[in-house]
Design an enzyme around this catalytic site. Sequence first.
Site, PDB file in Angstrom:
ATOM      1  N   GLY A 223      70.814  50.741  27.986  1.00  0.00           N
ATOM      2  CA  GLY A 223      70.015  51.954  27.822  1.00  0.00           C
ATOM      3  C   GLY A 223      69.808  52.278  26.364  1.00  0.00           C
TER       4      GLY A 223
ATOM      5  N   ARG B 201      69.889  48.472  12.042  1.00  0.00           N
ATOM      6  CA  ARG B 201      70.244  49.410  13.119  1.00  0.00           C
ATOM      7  C   ARG B 201      71.232  48.733  14.096  1.00  0.00           C
ATOM      8  NH1 ARG B 201      69.927  49.251  18.933  1.00  0.00           N
ATOM      9  NH2 ARG B 201      69.792  51.358  19.692  1.00  0.00           N
TER      10      ARG B 201
ATOM     11  N   THR C 201      69.165  45.271  27.685  1.00  0.00           N
ATOM     12  CA  THR C 201      70.354  44.574  27.212  1.00  0.00           C
ATOM     13  C   THR C 201      70.812  43.732  28.389  1.00  0.00           C
ATOM     14  OG1 THR C 201      70.989  46.405  25.755  1.00  0.00           O
ATOM     15  CG2 THR C 201      72.781  45.078  26.560  1.00  0.00           C
TER      16      THR C 201
ATOM     17  N   GLY D 255      70.861  53.032  23.112  1.00  0.00           N
ATOM     18  CA  GLY D 255      72.167  52.888  22.497  1.00  0.00           C
ATOM     19  C   GLY D 255      72.654  54.140  21.794  1.00  0.00           C
TER      20      GLY D 255
ATOM     21  N   GLY E  40      73.225  49.397  17.907  1.00  0.00           N
ATOM     22  CA  GLY E  40      73.303  50.227  19.111  1.00  0.00           C
ATOM     23  C   GLY E  40      74.708  50.263  19.687  1.00  0.00           C
ATOM     24  N   ASP E  41      74.779  50.569  20.959  1.00  0.00           N
ATOM     25  CA  ASP E  41      76.078  50.743  21.627  1.00  0.00           C
ATOM     26  C   ASP E  41      76.778  49.425  21.953  1.00  0.00           C
ATOM     27  OD1 ASP E  41      73.760  50.543  23.497  1.00  0.00           O
ATOM     28  OD2 ASP E  41      75.363  50.340  24.982  1.00  0.00           O
TER      29      ASP E  41
HETATM   30  N1  GLY Z   1      71.577  49.309  24.501  1.00  0.00           N
HETATM   31  C1  GLY Z   1      71.240  48.417  23.484  1.00  0.00           C
HETATM   32  C2  GLY Z   1      70.939  49.051  22.204  1.00  0.00           C
HETATM   33  O1  GLY Z   1      70.639  50.226  22.154  1.00  0.00           O
HETATM   34  O2  GLY Z   1      70.992  48.374  21.200  1.00  0.00           O
END
Ligand code: GLY
Length: 293
Positions: free
Chosen positions: A211, A187, A159, A213, A189-190
């Site tokens: 990392g 999907r 990221t 997510g 992520g974080d």
């Molecule tokens: N850290 C980015 C994701 O997992 O989407």
Amino acid sequence: MIIVAHGGAGWGKPRKKLLKTLERSLRAGYAILENGGSAIDAVMETIAIMEDSGQFNAGAGGNLQLDGVRRLDAALMDGRTLNCGSVIGLEGIRNPIKTARAVMKLPHKILTNIGAKRLAEAAELEPLAKPDEKALKRLEKFKKKGVDLTKFYEDYFSTVGAVALDRSGCVAAGSSTGGVALMLPGRVGDTPLIGSGIYAENSSGAVSCTGRGEDIIRMALAKEICMRMQDNSPEKAAKDSFKNLFKIEGQAGIISVNPKGKIAIIHTTGFMASGFADRKGVIVKDGFKRFAK
Ligand code: GLY
């Protein structure tokens, strides 16, 4: 004044060309701070340069989801007001981070897919070309091979992100991603989740995570580290949170800055393209402090 940025944590050594782009993006962000600009502007510009380069898993270089579509996520947060903006699953727009900035001007905090795209178009943000043949062929090859998704999560998460402290003592955090390789369509992520991928609050500091997510979401990692920074150095705050991350076998890297300008760049992975710029110049490396289980 200081700006910190990363170009993703992982196990592969980042290429020199990528580190050069990271350095260029940090220089551009610091120039904004030097000219009296805000932390949020510096963070946005630094991330936009990485998105434009196509060298990172963000913007023009973002991963494709399993159906061959690039759905991008990004978020920005201003530590002075706690105002924030986030986009999820944005298609066909080159700079998700600029779209997140546009969201900050709305009464909403998060826009998804088509709504985010309409906002970006209304703000006349640049379109993003469809994935080229090469990217689609690579995806088909992996799909045919029948890859182990868990393995991909281990190897390829990355990221981009930045945090900054400006002249007036304000902090900001931002992040942008193409998610993880070979993810299911839809999907998330974080990165676009305030409190997970990023958090900023002037009395404690700003944090941006990279990392896996799913692990970062389970921990609400950015907010946890940020809150620990009220009573601890950025480094101790990150390490204490990583100890909890290890309990769920998590993998991550973080960058942070506190209101005094102290920073942390820490990753559980072998590498994290990262660096910072301040009045002494710019330092960029393929990893800073590894904190392993
Ligand atoms: N850290 C980015 C994701 O997992 O989407």
